[in-house]
Design an enzyme around this catalytic site. Structure first.
Site, short mmCIF file in Angstrom:
data_model
loop_
_atom_site.label_atom_id
_atom_site.label_comp_id
_atom_site.label_asym_id
_atom_site.label_seq_id
_atom_site.Cartn_x
_atom_site.Cartn_y
_atom_site.Cartn_z
CG PHE A 84 -10.46 -4.10 1.71
CD1 PHE A 84 -9.68 -4.17 2.73
CD2 PHE A 84 -11.20 -5.20 1.28
CE1 PHE A 84 -9.55 -5.14 3.60
CE2 PHE A 84 -11.48 -6.19 2.33
CZ PHE A 84 -10.65 -6.26 3.46
CD GLU A 85 -5.60 -4.94 -4.12
OE1 GLU A 85 -4.83 -5.99 -4.79
OE2 GLU A 85 -5.16 -3.72 -4.26
#
Length: 288
Positions: free
Chosen positions: A65-66
């Site tokens: 998750f970025e």
């Protein structure tokens, strides 16, 4: 896969999603403090069931998750919009407050709910796939050889902030620092970039009671020149840095765009057979 599963942007994390016209669309509230955790976790559970239906999956689970970072200050570049939006929300609510008061409140709210989303996601993954070993991609971040910190050591503020993320690391069995190297750096700088990031991950691991493993994400092309494979020297030296500085293993990552044509597939096959493969086997045998 059976050994490792990577979950790209799973669930419904709150995020501001870029549109083609340059604007943004709110997903689940846009920022953590406005998000619905129930909606996110329900979707995450569905994604897990779809991607990893085997409840006894005993491999490695990477949550990639970025969209934003849980540390407010670290939201710059592509993720900065979440910081700006959070500040605007507080400014709208408290128009008479000073800028420092507004930013302090935005930081507090954002980080509180960022933690909620990231922590509960990990807990759900661990609860439903108990035998797997979980962690978030990229953490701990180091920010060496970046514009504001051009040297080999990790950013001093980031190291303090990494200590504040113990709530995350306490729920991870593995740390996944990224050690992608850039062509623009000198050969020595590439080595020091890897060294700095591994040392920081090992430092975090050593400070935790359960000492999570450190598996580095390593890419066989240069991050800024994706049509060039790492030289044999760079492969050898970066692998050695990971092993000698306390890393427990290497995840060799690749993008689908690396193999989206026959010629690219042939090039990669040749590189694997002649350069990367033999050295990876050599390192594995040495470690074992």
């Amino acid at each position: 896969g059976e050994t490792i599963s990577i979950y790209y942007d799973p669930g419904k994390f709150p995020a501001l999603m870029p549109l083609k016209n340059g604007n943004y669309e709110e997903r689940n509230g846009g920022v953590p403090q406005r998000g619905n955790i129930t909606i996110h976790l329900q979707q995450f559970n569905e994604d897990l069931d779809k991607m990893t239906p085997d409840k006894n999956f005993g491999g490695i689970g990477v949550i990639d998750f970025e969209r934003w970072k849980p540390i407010f200050r670290q939201n710059w570049g592509n993720t900065e919009i979440h910081k700006k939006y959070s500040i605007e929300l507080v400014r709208y609510e408290h128009p008479k407050w000073s800028e420092s008061m507004i930013e302090a409140e935005a930081t507090k709210k954002f980080e509180k709910y960022a933690r909620l989303f990231m922590e509960e996601t990990l807990k759900l993954a661990k609860k439903t796939r108990k035998r797997a070993k979980w962690g978030y991609y990229g953490f701990p971040y180091c920010y060496n050889y970046t514009p504001n910190n051009p040297g080999p050591d990790c950013d001093a503020k980031a190291m303090i902030e990494n200590d504040r993320l113990s709530w995350m690391y306490n729920n991870q069995e593995i740390l996944f620092p990224s050690v992608y190297v850039r062509h623009e750096l000198t050969p020595d700088q590439r080595v020091y970039l890897v060294q700095g990031r591994i040392k920081e991950a090992v430092r975090i691991s050593n400070n935790l009671k359960h000492s999570p493993k450190v598996l580095s994400y390593w890419w066989y092309v240069y991050q800024d020149k994706m049509d060039i494979f790492l030289s044999e020297t760079d492969v050898k030296k970066t692998f050695q840095e990971i092993v000698t500085n306390g890393g427990d293993g290497i995840i060799i990552w690749g993008s689908s765009s690396d193999v989206n044509s026959l010629s690219k597939c042939k090039r990669l096959r040749e590189y694997l057979l002649n350069t990367l493969g033999p050295f990876a086997v050599n390192v594995t045998e040495t470690v074992n």
